[in-house]
Design an enzyme around this catalytic site. Structure first.
Site, PDB file in Angstrom:
ATOM      1  N   TYR A   1      -6.730   6.850   4.068  1.00 38.81           N
ATOM      2  CA  TYR A   1      -6.911   5.867   3.008  1.00 38.81           C
ATOM      3  C   TYR A   1      -6.036   4.637   3.240  1.00 38.81           C
ATOM      4  O   TYR A   1      -6.511   3.499   3.187  1.00 38.81           O
ATOM      5  CB  TYR A   1      -6.585   6.479   1.639  1.00 38.81           C
ATOM      6  CG  TYR A   1      -6.255   5.430   0.612  1.00 38.81           C
ATOM      7  CD1 TYR A   1      -7.269   4.715  -0.009  1.00 38.81           C
ATOM      8  CD2 TYR A   1      -4.933   5.107   0.312  1.00 38.81           C
ATOM      9  CE1 TYR A   1      -6.978   3.716  -0.921  1.00 38.81           C
ATOM     10  CE2 TYR A   1      -4.628   4.111  -0.600  1.00 38.81           C
ATOM     11  CZ  TYR A   1      -5.654   3.420  -1.215  1.00 38.81           C
ATOM     12  OH  TYR A   1      -5.353   2.426  -2.109  1.00 38.81           O
TER      13      TYR A   1
ATOM     14  N   ASP B   1      -9.459   6.801  -2.594  1.00 40.41           N
ATOM     15  CA  ASP B   1      -8.372   7.328  -3.402  1.00 40.41           C
ATOM     16  C   ASP B   1      -8.960   7.848  -4.709  1.00 40.41           C
ATOM     17  O   ASP B   1     -10.188   7.934  -4.856  1.00 40.41           O
ATOM     18  CB  ASP B   1      -7.305   6.253  -3.646  1.00 40.41           C
ATOM     19  CG  ASP B   1      -7.785   5.143  -4.576  1.00 40.41           C
ATOM     20  OD1 ASP B   1      -9.008   5.052  -4.851  1.00 40.41           O
ATOM     21  OD2 ASP B   1      -6.940   4.344  -5.027  1.00 40.41           O
TER      22      ASP B   1
ATOM     23  N   GLU C   1       0.814  -1.213   0.000  1.00 34.78           N
ATOM     24  CA  GLU C   1       0.000   0.000   0.000  1.00 34.78           C
ATOM     25  C   GLU C   1       0.849   1.266   0.000  1.00 34.78           C
ATOM     26  O   GLU C   1       0.493   2.262  -0.633  1.00 34.78           O
ATOM     27  CB  GLU C   1      -0.951  -0.001   1.206  1.00 34.78           C
ATOM     28  CG  GLU C   1      -2.097  -0.985   1.073  1.00 34.78           C
ATOM     29  CD  GLU C   1      -2.973  -0.707  -0.135  1.00 34.78           C
ATOM     30  OE1 GLU C   1      -3.138   0.477  -0.504  1.00 34.78           O
ATOM     31  OE2 GLU C   1      -3.484  -1.674  -0.714  1.00 34.78           O
TER      32      GLU C   1
END
Length: 385
Positions: free
Chosen positions: A122, A140, A39
């Protein structure tokens, strides 16, 4: 217009994901360390770019302990070319802190994940949903685009009220995927199985991690089908309920703020060689491209002639040896940078001030991490030698 309820949207997304999910390397594990690394790498970086970096990283640094032990230079070298190097430094810093204070265990609590350097709302939602199946939302650019079109959000998405609404929609969707009696995850798999198709990795994720699957489904839908300029509405599982599609102008959504004006910059760099060594400098740890290595360089005004600027800035150079080497054009956010590189030797008997840089053997440069533009200079230098 009536809006499709979150459970129906979640079910459609999970059905599609079970059948169509891409088999990405970070989807083959629920290890929070691996999810965290992926991520962070995916922040502001395309999936296709990240894949080889992720694979190489996990081969060399497969867990928190190995990352914590690694020298920062090694970490930056593995990251070289991905850009936004603060991400790599934060990974290294967090790993060292986890080893020192948590026996190397990655936190499960959302607030603790959110508090980690380099992790925003996020990223924390992505990690907690994918690694721990927690019903945490994500938002996002891809998710914003899908939600803005599905719900035909007219207001500018940069506005606080609009952003709050989108977070609420994302929350409703991921909570609708949360396992419960008659879970959507199992309904989706059952329906998909009857049709005899399905992506194995997608089906497994929907079965075992429906919250993470839901979040990955909406991201992937935005990346692959609900694209900015040419959405493939005919292939979209949400076509029938998408309010933006019904308007006939899906690309009208989302309402984005105007982009920053383009700024053009010139930079002059000099590759200085002496007796098999090259002059390099290391950038300060706390700034842009911190701790990376680069050739001496300076901003260059538009009207200034590059050769004269090089000789004025580095008077130690032999003017007769100075020759143009290559020009590298690259972009950073809204800046369009032209890097003009020259090659030269020092005048006999001259010395450079200490703040100019350090002399390093040419053969040792391959182990150092450079910004991408300066890596291209190094490549050109190798090709010329």
């Amino acid at each position: 217009m009536s809006l499709s309820p979150p459970p129906a949207l979640a079910r459609s997304l999970l059905l599609w994901f079970a059948a169509e999910a891409e088999d990405l390397p970070w989807r083959r594990t629920a290890d929070p360390y691996a999810v965290w690394v992926s991520e962070i790498m995916l922040q502001q970086t395309q999936v296709a770019t990240v894949i080889p970096y992720y694979r190489r990283w996990m081969e060399v640094l497969p867990n928190v302990a190995s990352l914590a032990r690694a020298p920062l230079d090694r970490v930056l070298k593995l990251w070289e070319g991905l850009g936004y190097y603060t991400r790599a430094r934060n990974l290294h810093r967090v790993a060292q802190d986890l080893v020192a204070n948590r026996s190397g265990r990655f936190p499960r609590d959302y607030e603790e994940v959110l508090a980690l350097p380099g992790v925003g709302r996020y990223t924390a939602g992505a990690i907690c949903s994918i690694a721990f199946n927690q019903p945490r939302p994500i938002l996002d650019g891809n998710v914003i685009r899908v939600l803005a079109r599905v719900f035909a959000v007219e207001a500018a998405v940069a506005q606080g009220g609009t952003r709050y609404l989108l977070w609420q929609r994302a929350t409703e969707l991921v909570e609708a995927a949360r396992p419960a009696g008659g879970s959507l995850a199992f309904v989706a798999l059952g329906s998909q199985g009857k049709r005899g198709g399905g992506s194995r990795i997608g089906a497994l994720l929907v079965r075992h991690c429906p919250c993470g699957a839901l979040n990955q489904a909406i991201m992937e839908l935005g990346r692959r089908l609900c694209t900015s300029r040419q959405p493939a509405c005919g292939e979209c599982p949400l076509q029938e309920v998408c309010q933006g599609h019904r308007t006939g102008e899906p690309t009208r959504f989302p309402n984005l703020a105007k982009r920053l004006a383009t700024v053009r910059q010139r930079v002059v760099a000099v590759v200085i060689e002496r007796r098999g060594r090259v002059l390099l400098r290391q950038r300060p740890a706390g700034g842009v491209n911190g701790s990376l290595w680069e050739f001496p360089n300076e901003p260059l005004a538009e009207a200034v002639e590059a050769r004269e600027a090089v000789l004025a800035r580095w008077p130690q150079l032999d003017a007769d040896s100075l020759r143009p080497m290559t020009t590298v054009r690259h972009s950073i956010t809204n800046r369009r940078i032209t890097l003009e590189a020259w090659q030269a030797r020092p005048r006999v008997g001259t010395r450079f001030p200490r703040d100019v840089g350090v002399w390093l053997e040419f053969g040792a440069l391959a182990e150092l991490a450079f910004p991408s533009a300066h890596r291209r200079l190094l490549t050109a230098l190798g090709g010329a030698s």
